[in-house]
Design a protein around this motif. Structure first.
Motif: not given
Ligand code: ATP
Length: 238
Positions: A200-217
């Motif tokens: 469903v999403a156009d872009q995403g932020y992947v969180l692990k232990h409170g931090e963004v570890v990856t982001r992208g379309s």
């Protein structure tokens, strides 16, 4: 546009969100992806003003709202549908919608807003006199979404809207969210399962232990095989 800059959220010694930078733009769905406890809800609660952040800034269309009370943010068009089904179980479907309408003291027509809800989710029209507590999980989620969007907020935060629902309902809910975002709104959605989020999403932020570890379309995250690596993180094997 919703911007989050260098955000920390802490509960005493527990740092739930660490230095998160995020931009969610109009017309798009931005997903927060991460396992249970990754900090998705804490980030959303900071954005809607329920939990004050320890550090960092939150901006709505360039205006710094970091220290603004939650009701002021709501007046600026921010709505937050939280995890845990915030509906009045002993009240009917329609009473819940009436309550959601009056809560924000809007100036439009309730009847028009109600018709829109019922046209979108005919099951809510059919069950409008039923107690909300007797609805199925999927029906309750459509009611929650309808209550959150009754005033057409420009910024919509959705905490795990697909949690525990049957695939057919998830598709209906995602269709609704997609249409909602396309009408020039900012939608931020949290989701534990990357495969679902990337549907469903156009872009995403992947969180692990409170931090963004990856982001992208969506395309970037999909091509990086984020779904697979995340599911192993989700299962605790990564
Ligand atoms: P979930 O899918 O369970 O909602 P999440 O990604 O939304 O997970 P959070 O609920 O934000 O994650 O939790 C992040 C961390 O903060 C976890 O370690 C959690 O135990 C902790 N936490 C969350 N709320 C509180 C609170 N009110 N008091 C203390 N610690 C909390």
């Amino acid at each position: 546009m919703l911007e989050v800059r260098g955000l920390d959220v802490a509960y005493g010694a527990i740092k739930a969100v660490r230095g998160v930078d995020l931009t969610a733009t109009s017309g798009q769905i931005t997903a927060l992806i991460g396992a249970n406890g990754a900090g998705k809800s804490s980030l959303m609660r900071a954005v809607s003003g329920i939990t004050p952040p320890a550090r960092g800034a939150i901006l709505l269309d360039g205006e710094d709202i970091t220290r603004m009370p939650a009701h002021e943010r709501a007046r600026r068009g921010l709505a937050h549908a939280m995890e845990g089904r915030r509906i009045f179980h002993q009240h009917t479907v329609e009473e819940n919608l009436v309550t959601a309408w009056h809560f924000r003291r809007p100036d439009g027509s309730f009847k028009d807003a109600l018709d829109q809800v019922y046209d979108r989710f005919s099951i809510l029209r059919e069950r409008r006199r039923a107690k909300a507590g007797t609805l199925s999980g999927g029906q309750q989620q459509t009611l929650i979404l309808s209550m959150a969007t009754l005033h057409s907020p420009r910024f919509l935060l959705l905490d795990e809207p697909s949690l525990g629902l049957a695939p057919v309902i998830v598709s209906q809910i995602f269709d609704f969210i997609r249409d909602y975002a396309r009408a020039d709104r900012v939608v931020l959605l949290s989701e534990q399962l990357a495969t679902l989020a990337l549907r469903v999403a156009d872009q995403g932020y992947v969180l692990k232990h409170g931090e963004v570890v990856t982001r992208g379309s969506r395309a970037e995250l999909s091509s990086r095989g984020i779904a697979d690596s995340l599911s192993s993180a989700y299962l605790g094997t990564a």
